[in-house]
Design a protein around this motif. Structure first.
Motif, PDB file in Angstrom:
ATOM      1  N   ARG A  71     -31.924  16.055   6.013  1.00 44.09           N
ATOM      2  CA  ARG A  71     -33.382  16.086   5.962  1.00 44.09           C
ATOM      3  C   ARG A  71     -33.975  16.820   7.170  1.00 44.09           C
ATOM      4  NH1 ARG A  71     -34.830  10.161   3.732  1.00 44.09           N
ATOM      5  NH2 ARG A  71     -36.665  11.188   2.938  1.00 44.09           N
ATOM      6  N   ASP A 101     -42.792  21.811  -2.323  1.00 42.22           N
ATOM      7  CA  ASP A 101     -43.171  20.445  -2.714  1.00 42.22           C
ATOM      8  C   ASP A 101     -42.134  19.429  -2.239  1.00 42.22           C
ATOM      9  OD1 ASP A 101     -45.460  21.431  -3.885  1.00 42.22           O
ATOM     10  OD2 ASP A 101     -44.676  21.340  -5.941  1.00 42.22           O
ATOM     11  N   ASP A 102     -40.849  19.767  -2.411  1.00 40.26           N
ATOM     12  CA  ASP A 102     -39.773  18.881  -1.948  1.00 40.26           C
ATOM     13  C   ASP A 102     -39.825  18.728  -0.432  1.00 40.26           C
ATOM     14  OD1 ASP A 102     -38.870  18.663  -4.529  1.00 40.26           O
ATOM     15  OD2 ASP A 102     -37.229  20.100  -4.290  1.00 40.26           O
ATOM     16  N   ARG A 104     -42.444  18.979   1.648  1.00 44.22           N
ATOM     17  CA  ARG A 104     -43.548  18.096   2.068  1.00 44.22           C
ATOM     18  C   ARG A 104     -43.229  16.638   1.713  1.00 44.22           C
ATOM     19  NH1 ARG A 104     -48.847  18.898   3.522  1.00 44.22           N
ATOM     20  NH2 ARG A 104     -50.220  17.129   3.171  1.00 44.22           N
ATOM     21  N   ARG A 105     -42.723  16.420   0.512  1.00 44.54           N
ATOM     22  CA  ARG A 105     -42.391  15.059   0.067  1.00 44.54           C
ATOM     23  C   ARG A 105     -41.311  14.438   0.967  1.00 44.54           C
ATOM     24  NH1 ARG A 105     -40.338  15.905  -4.960  1.00 44.54           N
ATOM     25  NH2 ARG A 105     -42.169  17.059  -5.247  1.00 44.54           N
ATOM     26  N   THR A 106     -40.331  15.239   1.348  1.00 40.32           N
ATOM     27  CA  THR A 106     -39.269  14.751   2.230  1.00 40.32           C
ATOM     28  C   THR A 106     -39.838  14.353   3.585  1.00 40.32           C
ATOM     29  OG1 THR A 106     -37.585  16.066   1.123  1.00 40.32           O
ATOM     30  CG2 THR A 106     -37.094  15.378   3.370  1.00 40.32           C
ATOM     31  N   ILE A 108     -42.905  13.365   4.205  1.00 40.28           N
ATOM     32  CA  ILE A 108     -43.680  12.133   4.004  1.00 40.28           C
ATOM     33  C   ILE A 108     -42.739  10.925   3.952  1.00 40.28           C
ATOM     34  CG2 ILE A 108     -45.116  10.865   2.331  1.00 40.28           C
ATOM     35  CD1 ILE A 108     -46.389  13.664   1.659  1.00 40.28           C
ATOM     36  N   ASP A 109     -41.653  11.041   3.189  1.00 40.14           N
ATOM     37  CA  ASP A 109     -40.679   9.949   3.084  1.00 40.14           C
ATOM     38  C   ASP A 109     -40.065   9.622   4.445  1.00 40.14           C
ATOM     39  OD1 ASP A 109     -41.155   9.903   0.371  1.00 40.14           O
ATOM     40  OD2 ASP A 109     -39.269  10.913  -0.171  1.00 40.14           O
ATOM     41  N   GLU A 112     -42.649   7.823   6.611  1.00 45.92           N
ATOM     42  CA  GLU A 112     -42.872   6.438   6.160  1.00 45.92           C
ATOM     43  C   GLU A 112     -41.711   5.540   6.574  1.00 45.92           C
ATOM     44  OE1 GLU A 112     -43.592   6.790   1.963  1.00 45.92           O
ATOM     45  OE2 GLU A 112     -45.691   7.403   2.260  1.00 45.92           O
ATOM     46  N   VAL A 147     -49.853  16.006   7.267  1.00 46.52           N
ATOM     47  CA  VAL A 147     -49.302  14.838   6.571  1.00 46.52           C
ATOM     48  C   VAL A 147     -49.787  13.541   7.227  1.00 46.52           C
ATOM     49  CG1 VAL A 147     -47.142  13.565   6.203  1.00 46.52           C
ATOM     50  CG2 VAL A 147     -47.289  15.964   5.564  1.00 46.52           C
TER      51      VAL A 147
END
Length: 153
Positions: A71, A101-102, A104-106, A108-109, A112, A147
């Motif tokens: 990651r 998209d992946d 940005r999502r990664t 964010i994950d 979090e 983000v």
């Protein structure tokens, strides 16, 4: 090609078949086997012709796996590829392996998950720790700030 070089080519092909390699990694291995200069270049050319050695394929595999498994952000991936001698076209092709998209999502994950491990009351210090964490993973500061919902100023 002498028997010594044929043997080195066979060993180098096996070395490349095990996992993707860069030309520099193969040169380093050939150095260990006391094969230098024109002889080493002859073996590298043969490996490329036989498709055992392909730096674009290496770069794409490296970028994709470091992003998916570790990651890492694009800055860190780019830096590591450059350290391995990957530049220009191959570097750009590698970066295309990461879908925006992946990506940005990664991020964010990751943020979090990291946030759940931090026990910080002060929201500013918490945000600071999250930003430092994401930057260390190689993510771009403007993306990290967007983000986290803050300004990059």
């Amino acid at each position: 090609m002498t028997d010594r070089l044929k043997d080195a080519l066979r060993r180098a092909a096996s070395f490349c078949a095990y996992q993707e390699r860069t030309q520099q990694e193969v040169r380093d291995k050939l150095d260990e086997w006391d094969i230098y200069g024109d002889e080493a270049e002859e073996i590298i050319v043969a490996l490329i012709e036989q498709n055992y050695l392909n730096e674009e394929r290496f770069a794409k595999t490296f970028a994709g796996s470091k992003f998916r498994v570790k990651r890492w952000g694009k800055h860190k991936i780019r830096q590591h590829l450059k350290q391995r001698g990957i530049t220009g076209y191959n570097l750009e092709q590698a970066m295309k392996e990461i879908e925006p998209d992946d990506y940005r999502r990664t991020l964010i994950d990751l943020l979090e998950k990291k946030k759940r491990t931090l026990h910080e009351e002060n929201p500013l210090i918490l945000k600071q720790k999250l930003v430092r964490f994401a930057l260390a993973k190689g993510y771009e500061s403007d993306l990290v700030w967007s983000v986290l919902g803050g300004d990059s100023e």
